[in-house]
Structures are given as structure tokens and as C-alpha cells.
Design a protein around this motif. Sequence first.
Motif, PDB file in Angstrom:
ATOM      1  N   ARG A  68      -4.084  11.213   7.572  1.00  0.00           N
ATOM      2  CA  ARG A  68      -3.276  10.310   6.746  1.00  0.00           C
ATOM      3  C   ARG A  68      -4.199   9.434   5.921  1.00  0.00           C
ATOM      4  O   ARG A  68      -5.306   9.106   6.351  1.00  0.00           O
ATOM      5  CB  ARG A  68      -2.332   9.470   7.599  1.00  0.00           C
ATOM      6  CG  ARG A  68      -3.026   8.482   8.510  1.00  0.00           C
ATOM      7  CD  ARG A  68      -2.053   7.481   9.081  1.00  0.00           C
ATOM      8  NE  ARG A  68      -1.532   7.877  10.381  1.00  0.00           N
ATOM      9  CZ  ARG A  68      -0.970   7.006  11.239  1.00  0.00           C
ATOM     10  NH1 ARG A  68      -0.845   5.742  10.912  1.00  0.00           N
ATOM     11  NH2 ARG A  68      -0.536   7.411  12.405  1.00  0.00           N
ATOM     12  N   HIS A  69      -3.751   9.108   4.760  1.00  0.00           N
ATOM     13  CA  HIS A  69      -4.534   8.264   3.870  1.00  0.00           C
ATOM     14  C   HIS A  69      -3.721   7.028   3.540  1.00  0.00           C
ATOM     15  O   HIS A  69      -2.502   7.093   3.459  1.00  0.00           O
ATOM     16  CB  HIS A  69      -4.827   8.980   2.544  1.00  0.00           C
ATOM     17  CG  HIS A  69      -5.519  10.286   2.687  1.00  0.00           C
ATOM     18  ND1 HIS A  69      -6.719  10.547   2.098  1.00  0.00           N
ATOM     19  CD2 HIS A  69      -5.177  11.412   3.354  1.00  0.00           C
ATOM     20  CE1 HIS A  69      -7.091  11.778   2.386  1.00  0.00           C
ATOM     21  NE2 HIS A  69      -6.175  12.330   3.141  1.00  0.00           N
ATOM     22  N   ALA A 115       0.855  -1.187   0.000  1.00  0.00           N
ATOM     23  CA  ALA A 115       0.000   0.000   0.000  1.00  0.00           C
ATOM     24  C   ALA A 115       0.888   1.234   0.000  1.00  0.00           C
ATOM     25  O   ALA A 115       2.093   1.131   0.229  1.00  0.00           O
ATOM     26  CB  ALA A 115      -0.887   0.003   1.237  1.00  0.00           C
ATOM     27  N   ILE A 116       0.293   2.384  -0.293  1.00  0.00           N
ATOM     28  CA  ILE A 116       1.054   3.607  -0.081  1.00  0.00           C
ATOM     29  C   ILE A 116       0.337   4.449   0.961  1.00  0.00           C
ATOM     30  O   ILE A 116      -0.893   4.483   1.029  1.00  0.00           O
ATOM     31  CB  ILE A 116       1.279   4.428  -1.371  1.00  0.00           C
ATOM     32  CG1 ILE A 116      -0.012   4.634  -2.129  1.00  0.00           C
ATOM     33  CG2 ILE A 116       2.325   3.796  -2.250  1.00  0.00           C
ATOM     34  CD1 ILE A 116       0.140   5.560  -3.315  1.00  0.00           C
ATOM     35  N   ARG A 117       1.149   5.087   1.788  1.00  0.00           N
ATOM     36  CA  ARG A 117       0.611   5.979   2.802  1.00  0.00           C
ATOM     37  C   ARG A 117       0.819   7.402   2.318  1.00  0.00           C
ATOM     38  O   ARG A 117       1.884   7.752   1.828  1.00  0.00           O
ATOM     39  CB  ARG A 117       1.343   5.755   4.123  1.00  0.00           C
ATOM     40  CG  ARG A 117       0.916   6.733   5.192  1.00  0.00           C
ATOM     41  CD  ARG A 117       1.580   6.428   6.519  1.00  0.00           C
ATOM     42  NE  ARG A 117       1.477   7.608   7.388  1.00  0.00           N
ATOM     43  CZ  ARG A 117       1.771   7.607   8.672  1.00  0.00           C
ATOM     44  NH1 ARG A 117       2.211   6.501   9.250  1.00  0.00           N
ATOM     45  NH2 ARG A 117       1.654   8.707   9.386  1.00  0.00           N
ATOM     46  N   LEU A 118      -0.218   8.225   2.439  1.00  0.00           N
ATOM     47  CA  LEU A 118      -0.140   9.610   1.991  1.00  0.00           C
ATOM     48  C   LEU A 118      -0.273  10.531   3.203  1.00  0.00           C
ATOM     49  O   LEU A 118      -1.256  10.442   3.940  1.00  0.00           O
ATOM     50  CB  LEU A 118      -1.270   9.938   1.016  1.00  0.00           C
ATOM     51  CG  LEU A 118      -1.334   9.229  -0.335  1.00  0.00           C
ATOM     52  CD1 LEU A 118      -1.895   7.832  -0.203  1.00  0.00           C
ATOM     53  CD2 LEU A 118      -2.198  10.025  -1.302  1.00  0.00           C
ATOM     54  N   ASP A 119       0.727  11.388   3.395  1.00  0.00           N
ATOM     55  CA  ASP A 119       0.641  12.409   4.441  1.00  0.00           C
ATOM     56  C   ASP A 119       0.723  13.773   3.778  1.00  0.00           C
ATOM     57  O   ASP A 119       1.518  13.958   2.863  1.00  0.00           O
ATOM     58  CB  ASP A 119       1.806  12.251   5.427  1.00  0.00           C
ATOM     59  CG  ASP A 119       1.689  10.966   6.221  1.00  0.00           C
ATOM     60  OD1 ASP A 119       1.006  10.987   7.249  1.00  0.00           O
ATOM     61  OD2 ASP A 119       2.265   9.937   5.793  1.00  0.00           O
ATOM     62  N   PRO A 120      -0.092  14.736   4.229  1.00  0.00           N
ATOM     63  CA  PRO A 120      -0.045  16.070   3.620  1.00  0.00           C
ATOM     64  C   PRO A 120       1.377  16.626   3.682  1.00  0.00           C
ATOM     65  O   PRO A 120       2.035  16.534   4.716  1.00  0.00           O
ATOM     66  CB  PRO A 120      -0.993  16.899   4.489  1.00  0.00           C
ATOM     67  CG  PRO A 120      -1.902  15.904   5.111  1.00  0.00           C
ATOM     68  CD  PRO A 120      -1.090  14.656   5.300  1.00  0.00           C
ATOM     69  N   ALA A 121       1.855  17.176   2.564  1.00  0.00           N
ATOM     70  CA  ALA A 121       3.247  17.610   2.490  1.00  0.00           C
ATOM     71  C   ALA A 121       3.499  18.849   3.342  1.00  0.00           C
ATOM     72  O   ALA A 121       4.520  18.967   3.994  1.00  0.00           O
ATOM     73  CB  ALA A 121       3.630  17.872   1.042  1.00  0.00           C
TER      74      ALA A 121
END
Length: 439
Positions: A148-149, A132-138
Amino acid sequence: MTVDKHFKRLVRARAARTGESYTAARWRLRRAAANPSKATTKRAKLADLGLSVAIPETWHRVTHSMWGQSYPALHYEVTKNGSRLADLELNSHRLGSVRDPARAAAEAVERARSDPSARFEYTDTMLGGTPAIRLDPANNRQPQASERHYCLAHNDHLFILRFTTTDRRACDPVFDQMAASIELGDASDECLLGELSMTDYAPASIECVLIGALMAAQKGEDFSGRHLLAALVLGDSGIAASVLRTLDVTPERLGRQARVDDSGIAFLEIPVPAATFELLTQLMPGYALETVRTHHALLGILSPRNPAGGLELVEGLGVDAIQMRTALADRIAYENDASCVFCSFCRKPALDVAQMTPNRFSQICNECTAACAAMIHGRRPLPDNPMDRYTGGKRAGLFTACGYCGADEDLYTAPPQTRFICGVCAVRIDETTTRADGQ
Ligand SMILES: [Zn+2]
Ligand SMILES: [Zn+2]
């Protein structure tokens, strides 16, 4: 035997038992060792998403997000009583999840990763034994708040999980644990009402589902198409309710109160039987391009493919399916709902018949041409089909001619007798349909 060998044997045993890959089984066992199950969590199952996650005991399923608000999915959220999390009046901690079968999942994950706007930072990780990939606001300008997504593809479905909180320090470890506890599986065909994701339902349709479920629970009955139809009759907004009213199908005639008392019923815990689940998640959304509105729900109940029943409720009032479909088709045409194409004769939607043959102004389904062919060849009439030979002669103000070739003899029609097809065209279309079926 070394510890490592023992562990490998456990992994192989698990892989053989569950059918998981060696890597996935190893990942699960490592995770189980790192996070011994705690009494303070419970497992939340989102049956129709095919996803389950361990949530803190203090988290509860919430309903407001089902009403098409900020994030269109089922949420779990911490409640006030007895939570371990601080400042509950101020904070909000949430998990929203979405499963999207319509998009090419792996492709979407790649697209998210190569997002040129650089709004997020991406980290490769594992979720439920799946990459999976984890997305955090930059550029997080609020140090306390956190979001977090996770984005992953599993069984050709795209999953997006979104964790949000206004108290990062208290919540980050909880979110870590929740993410580690996620298990992915196949979507189930039976669940609780609260596990159903109605992301594509309009508020009026959701209201009908909730009211129908409440009526079933109050009477101690299985939640079926019968309750859904009664709820559509009770609904005071939506196209379905107004169509039903023109047919004089009213709450009074059904013997129902217009108000439903929901006191003391945890309606999110109402079981949804497999047949009703199929009606709600497959059939009804099938009629809609995007949003499931009440007339799409009514089409689902009217469909011959409806496994959950319900139509007998209005048939008991002397309203038959053809009458209802005609009223509904006319009203939907008036609404300009492009998602619904109906046979101009029997008024069945395109989705419910094998083939639809259009001319410039109308279309005829294979069942209606088959009914004409049967009459022409002296066979028995088909059940539940309104086609009949037209014997009315020329009528003022009405173009009484075949819509396919313009012939004005040997015509067939159905109430309200505004469209016609000649015997020659009906047989010709029926033969091409039959040939297509036979191939
Ligand atoms: Zn038809
Ligand atoms: Zn013709």
C-alpha cells in the motif's frame, strides 16, 4: 460539562499550543485516544525527511537500500530476533519513504489520483493530520502479499510512503498502526547518519560518506568535511579519488590506512553535525543534475560556501584550492558532465560565483573580471584569485588573443594560460556585473 465540550476544549488548547488547525488538533487527539501508546513500539525519526513514525520494537533501520537498490529511500524492516510476526524466514515487511521537494506536491497528488491506467484504487484518508490518499493495487493477484502506498502534500513537499509485506494478515494491522502514528514536521538540520536519505547519491559517494563517518567515530571526533575528504582520498573508485591521486594526495601521504575497520561501530547511529548535514544534503547535491558522484562531493568540499571544512587537510600537503579545482575541472570536462560549468580562468564552478559571462569557447566569472579591473585601476589584488597580466608574448600553436573581442594586446590570463581576456573587455564585463549587483 459534557464529554463533548471537554473534548472541544482539549482540542482548542492543543491547537493554541501547537499552532495546528482545529481539525488537525481534533484528529490527533482522537487518534491518541484510539491508540494508547504501546510499549512495543519505538519512534523512528527520519530527520531529513521531516517525518517520524512509531515502528514495532522488532523493526530496525536497514542499510542495503541505501545502495541504490529496488526502492531508493531509507527503509525500516523487521528483523529476525524476537519479532511478533510469523514466518520470518519467508516474509519481508517494509516501509520505504520518500520526500520530494522538487515537484509541485499538491499537483502530483492530484495527478496520482487521476492516473488513467487504473493500476491502483484510491481512498481519501488522513496521515499526520494532513489529507492524504491511500493507493492499493487494483488487481492484487497475490492474496498473501500486500502493498500500500500513501501519498500526501505537506509544506509544499510530496511524501510517498510505501508499505510492503508478504504476510498480509499479520501485517495489515501493524501497518494501520504505523500509518496512524505518522507525524510530519519540518526537516531537521541535524540527525544521525541512518536518518539521512541519500537517494540521489551514487554508490561510490555513499561509500565515501560511510567511510568518513566511520573514521570520525573511530577517532571520537565530530563527523566533518575533513573526514569526508579523507574518505574521498581513500576511495578506490570515482573521479575524485583519481583527481586527488594526480595531485599526489594519496592515503599514504595522509597517513591513513586504505582499509577502514568497522568492527563494533553502529555506523548508522553516528551523529551528523548541522554543518556536515548541510554539506551532504544541500551543497554536494547542488552540483549534480541527478546523481551525486564523488567529484560533486569534492566540489562541495572545495566550495567557499562549505561550512564543514576539510580543505585544510590537503593544504597541509602543499596542494592549494586553485590547483585542485583546475585538476578537477579538467577531469570533469573530459567526463562530459554537463551539470558542471567552470570559469575558464579560476575554475570555480558556476554555482559558487555570482555571474558567469560566456563567449563561444569559454566563460569568465565576475571574480576574475573584478580581479582584472582591480589590477587595471591599481587596486590591491583580490585574495585567492589566479588572474594575472599576460607578459608571455605570442606563442606558437596558441591563439593568444582576447576570447571576447579578439584583441591581442593588454591581455590577462591564469594558469595554465590557455584562455585570455583583454583589459577593455574585463572592465566592460566587470562594470555590467557591478551594476547588476547594485540593483
Ligand atoms: Zn573566475
Ligand atoms: Zn577583449
